[in-house]
Design a protein around this motif. Structure first.
Motif, PDB file in Angstrom:
ATOM      1  N   VAL A  63      75.235  10.701  74.615  1.00 41.39           N
ATOM      2  CA  VAL A  63      74.270   9.877  75.353  1.00 41.39           C
ATOM      3  C   VAL A  63      73.858   8.669  74.518  1.00 41.39           C
ATOM      4  N   ALA A  66      76.509   6.113  74.286  1.00 40.60           N
ATOM      5  CA  ALA A  66      76.594   5.280  75.478  1.00 40.60           C
ATOM      6  C   ALA A  66      75.475   4.241  75.487  1.00 40.60           C
ATOM      7  N   LEU A  67      74.288   4.666  75.056  1.00 38.44           N
ATOM      8  CA  LEU A  67      73.142   3.752  75.088  1.00 38.44           C
ATOM      9  C   LEU A  67      73.242   2.682  74.016  1.00 38.44           C
ATOM     10  N   GLU A  71      72.470  -2.461  77.869  1.00 34.87           N
ATOM     11  CA  GLU A  71      71.654  -3.667  77.977  1.00 34.87           C
ATOM     12  C   GLU A  71      70.205  -3.202  78.049  1.00 34.87           C
ATOM     13  N   ARG A  73      66.120  -3.937  78.094  1.00 35.07           N
ATOM     14  CA  ARG A  73      65.126  -4.962  78.382  1.00 35.07           C
ATOM     15  C   ARG A  73      63.752  -4.327  78.267  1.00 35.07           C
ATOM     16  N   PRO A  74      63.033  -4.579  77.178  1.00 38.41           N
ATOM     17  CA  PRO A  74      61.714  -3.955  77.017  1.00 38.41           C
ATOM     18  C   PRO A  74      60.677  -4.639  77.904  1.00 38.41           C
ATOM     19  N   VAL A 124      67.080   0.214  80.755  1.00 41.59           N
ATOM     20  CA  VAL A 124      68.372   0.438  80.125  1.00 41.59           C
ATOM     21  C   VAL A 124      69.434   0.172  81.184  1.00 41.59           C
ATOM     22  N   ASN A 125      70.292  -0.812  80.917  1.00 47.73           N
ATOM     23  CA  ASN A 125      71.288  -1.213  81.913  1.00 47.73           C
ATOM     24  C   ASN A 125      70.629  -1.525  83.258  1.00 47.73           C
ATOM     25  N   GLY A 126      69.447  -2.123  83.223  1.00 52.99           N
ATOM     26  CA  GLY A 126      68.755  -2.542  84.436  1.00 52.99           C
ATOM     27  C   GLY A 126      67.939  -1.452  85.104  1.00 52.99           C
ATOM     28  N   ILE A 127      67.930  -0.251  84.529  1.00 58.94           N
ATOM     29  CA  ILE A 127      67.222   0.865  85.167  1.00 58.94           C
ATOM     30  C   ILE A 127      66.131   1.339  84.226  1.00 58.94           C
ATOM     31  N   ARG A 128      64.906   1.440  84.779  1.00 57.44           N
ATOM     32  CA  ARG A 128      63.767   1.774  83.932  1.00 57.44           C
ATOM     33  C   ARG A 128      63.780   3.234  83.559  1.00 57.44           C
ATOM     34  N   PHE A 129      63.412   3.505  82.316  1.00 56.69           N
ATOM     35  CA  PHE A 129      63.380   4.869  81.816  1.00 56.69           C
ATOM     36  C   PHE A 129      62.437   5.735  82.655  1.00 56.69           C
ATOM     37  N   ASP A 131      61.656   5.484  85.757  1.00 57.41           N
ATOM     38  CA  ASP A 131      62.241   5.787  87.063  1.00 57.41           C
ATOM     39  C   ASP A 131      63.205   6.973  86.948  1.00 57.41           C
ATOM     40  N   VAL A 132      64.003   6.977  85.878  1.00 58.43           N
ATOM     41  CA  VAL A 132      64.955   8.083  85.681  1.00 58.43           C
ATOM     42  C   VAL A 132      64.190   9.375  85.405  1.00 58.43           C
TER      43      VAL A 132
END
Lengths: 148, 516
Positions: A63, A66-67, A71, A73-74, A124-129, A131-132
């Protein structure tokens, strides 16, 4: 009467008050977000429990590998608050014992809270932590990890 | 200004840049448009094997995850076709793989930057043949939640696509294109009701004026999986067999293009019991090749070409896509907000409308259900069919073709009226409805709203004026470092007034109108 110095002192006090208001607002916002997320964090414990049973070392390595190329974005607000804090430390706290004590009282909890908020809202890669995390916690409650 | 204040302002400026980087920016690059008319067609073909790397793991894609290949029957290939009519130029690249995300396709286009400069063609479209005996090129067939793509394989794939493109351009020659089709019988199987698929195999056949090897584009509604699920040998599946037979018998080079294969349309078992994968593959390929070679009633296609592409955002309901996107395993642009789905995100992609003479080809970024193309069996709440849209623009609905898995792979595109997912674990748990129908396709789709988003995008692609003035001006305004005032923005009609930074001087006024 030294009007120039009085005016300067007055401006400094005003600026300082304003900056502390901003910092206070950031702290309050971050604390509120974390408090609201407390239930979610507890929910994630069940997920962590599942991974503990498995080989988390290899999974974590994959993991994070991969991270590594992700990309990132803070979020702007906690970063700005940290920047303001760093500026204040440099401007007012440097070399002054009393100032250093005051800022130490702020430094540790503020840094912890803002760092947590930073991670929570980082994309991370356009998806907020968050949200995941929220999504996973919801599915975990419905038995996702029992069927996987 | 004091030094400390300068440092502070510098920090804030840096944070502002970091925080706003990419904010609101669209992520998907759209292939360029093209339009032209000539005295004849100019077509070229190129083909390149995709080398299998020595590095591991190499996962086989299409069925269960975490399965590595054991043998190589035949290599995956990239096949490119250059098509030109007058000033209109497009390049189609078909790759023997399960699917390619738009991010990977953009890397292929980036590797063809010199190609675009030299040829003047930026209408480059990459599609996947969707073989289920190829290596994982999407990232979904490795270990759970881990990217199954082999980086060396992906580099080889991009290199092969690039080489095929250059070879196709070098191979170009003048000639005629003919359109024909034949109905296949007992070759297809629809695994999900309603039973709706196109039994025809369509052909666009290019014959050079001076004779010699031609090029055939074949469009057919069938998954390339005649080797079925137990297979662990690398292969192009039946498209490879068809291409080899046609090359042997006619000298023509062939590109297989999957059509509307959602729902799930596959070739039926052609061999006798007990099932033998190799025998089934050979018989399926031979029978389809025979059908192709039997096409006789062909109509000439007049040498005119137009291709228009449109970016769209489909609501993302499927959280699995979000998780894989978060980990970087899926190369799709996932955007927070916008036309958001249940996850709070949308997924961006591209639809294109290509016309070659009186033939219309819808370039669809996924596995669309045939109902959504033909309009058969659609119900209330379903979007307008692709055929209906094409006909509303005066196109011949009988000459509408579909190129599926083109410029992206969004998975299955399911009619909203049929869309059904688990209430507790949507898209994770596969369920059956009260009639016993398996709703597997939903677990591999982005969401219920994808069908409408694609239908709307296709309508826009059919209607947008060639050259796409809107997008050019949009990009110009977005990146210009001057103060812009956009007024009267309504349905794309707007004025843009450019000012210097201090608003002291108006540099110019731009008036633009678009046609809806």
């Amino acid at each position: 009467m030294n009007f120039k110095n009085e005016a300067k002192t007055s401006r400094c006090k005003f600026a300082t008050s304003g900056i502390f208001v901003i910092i206070g607002g950031c702290v309050a916002a971050a604390a509120a977000a974390l408090a609201a997320s407390a239930a979610l964090i507890r929910g994630l414990g069940s997920i962590a429990g599942k991974f503990v049973k498995g080989d988390i070392g290899e999974f974590a390595a994959d993991v994070f590998g991969a991270l590594k190329n992700a990309e990132l974005r803070p979020p702007l607000l906690p970063l700005a608050a940290l920047a303001v804090y760093a500026f204040l430390w440099y401007r007012f706290g440097k070399g002054k014992k009393a100032g250093m004590i005051i800022f130490a009282l702020f430094l540790i909890p503020l840094t912890l809270i803002l760092t947590a908020a930073l991670i929570w809202f980082t994309s991370v890669n356009g998806i907020r932590f968050d949200d995941v995390a929220k999504s996973l916690a919801g599915f975990a409650k419905n038995g996702l990890f029992d069927i996987l | 200004m004091k030094k400390s204040m300068k440092i502070f302002c510098g920090l804030l400026a840096a944070l502002g840049l970091v925080g706003s980087a990419g904010c609101g920016a669209e992520k998907v690059a759209v292939p360029g448009d093209s339009v032209g008319e000539g005295e004849s067609w100019t077509v070229g073909f190129g083909c390149s094997d995709i080398a299998v790397p020595d590095s591991s793991p190499l996962y086989i894609a299409g069925y269960a995850s975490d399965r590595e290949i054991e043998d190589i029957r035949d290599l995956m290939q990239a096949r490119a076709v250059w098509i030109q009519a007058g000033e209109g130029k497009i390049l189609l690249i078909a790759v023997d793989c399960i699917g390619l995300a738009v991010g990977t396709i953009e890397k292929i286009r980036a590797s063809l930057a010199d190609f675009t400069k030299e040829t003047g063609c930026d209408s480059i479209h990459v599609l996947s043949v969707h073989t289920h005996a190829g290596l994982d090129t999407l990232g979904l067939w490795g270990k759970p939640l881990r990217d199954g793509k082999n980086p060396d394989l992906m580099e080889n794939l991009i290199s092969a696509a690039t080489k095929a493109a250059w070879d196709a351009y070098a191979d170009k020659t003048d000639g005629k294109i003919s359109f024909g089709f034949v109905e296949t019988e007992n070759m297809q199987y629809d695994s999900r009701k309603p039973i709706a698929y196109d039994p025809n195999i369509y052909q666009l056949r290019f014959a050079p004026d001076g004779g010699g090897a031609g090029v055939r584009l074949l469009f057919y509604d069938a998954h390339a999986e005649s080797l079925r699920g137990d297979n662990l040998r690398l292969s192009r599946d039946f498209p490879g067999i068809i291409a080899d037979i046609i090359l042997e018998k006619t000298g023509d080079r062939t590109v297989f293009i999957p059509g509307a294969i959602g729902g799930l349309i596959m070739t039926s078992v052609q061999c006798e019991e007990p099932f033998d994968a190799e025998e089934n593959l050979t018989i399926t390929g031979r029978r389809l090749a025979d059908y192709v070679l039997s096409i006789s009633a062909e109509e000439e296609v007049s040498p005119s070409l137009s291709c228009k592409s449109v970016r769209f955002a489909a609501p993302l309901d499927n959280a699995v896509f979000m998780y894989y996107g978060f980990l970087g395993a899926l190369d799709h642009p996932i955007v927070r907000g916008g036309n958001k789905g249940a996850t709070g995100y949308s997924i961006e992609s591209v639809v294109s409308a290509l016309t070659l003479g009186d033939v219309t080809i819808a370039l669809i970024p996924g596995e669309i259900f045939p109902e959504l193309v033909s309009g058969e069996a659609l119900e209330e709440g379903d979007p307008e069919s692709i055929k209906s849209i094409a006909e509303s623009f005066g196109r011949n609905g009988d000459k509408l073709l579909v190129a599926g898995l083109c410029n992206d792979e969004l998975g299955y595109i399911v009619p909203p009226s049929q869309y059904l997912v688990s209430e507790k674990l949507p898209h994770f748990e596969r369920i059956t409805d009260e009639t016993g129908e398996d709703h597997y396709e939903e677990t591999n789709s982005v969401g219920k709203g994808a069908a409408k988003a694609i239908s709307d995008a296709f309508r826009e692609a059919m209607g947008v004026k060639a050259g796409n003035q809107d997008r050019i001006l949009d990009n110009f305004i977005k990146f210009l470092p001057l103060r812009i005032k956009r007024a009267n923005e309504k349905k794309g009609n707007y004025h843009a007034q450019l000012y210097t930074r201090n608003r002291a001087h108006r540099l110019c006024r731009v008036r633009h109108e678009s046609r809806a």
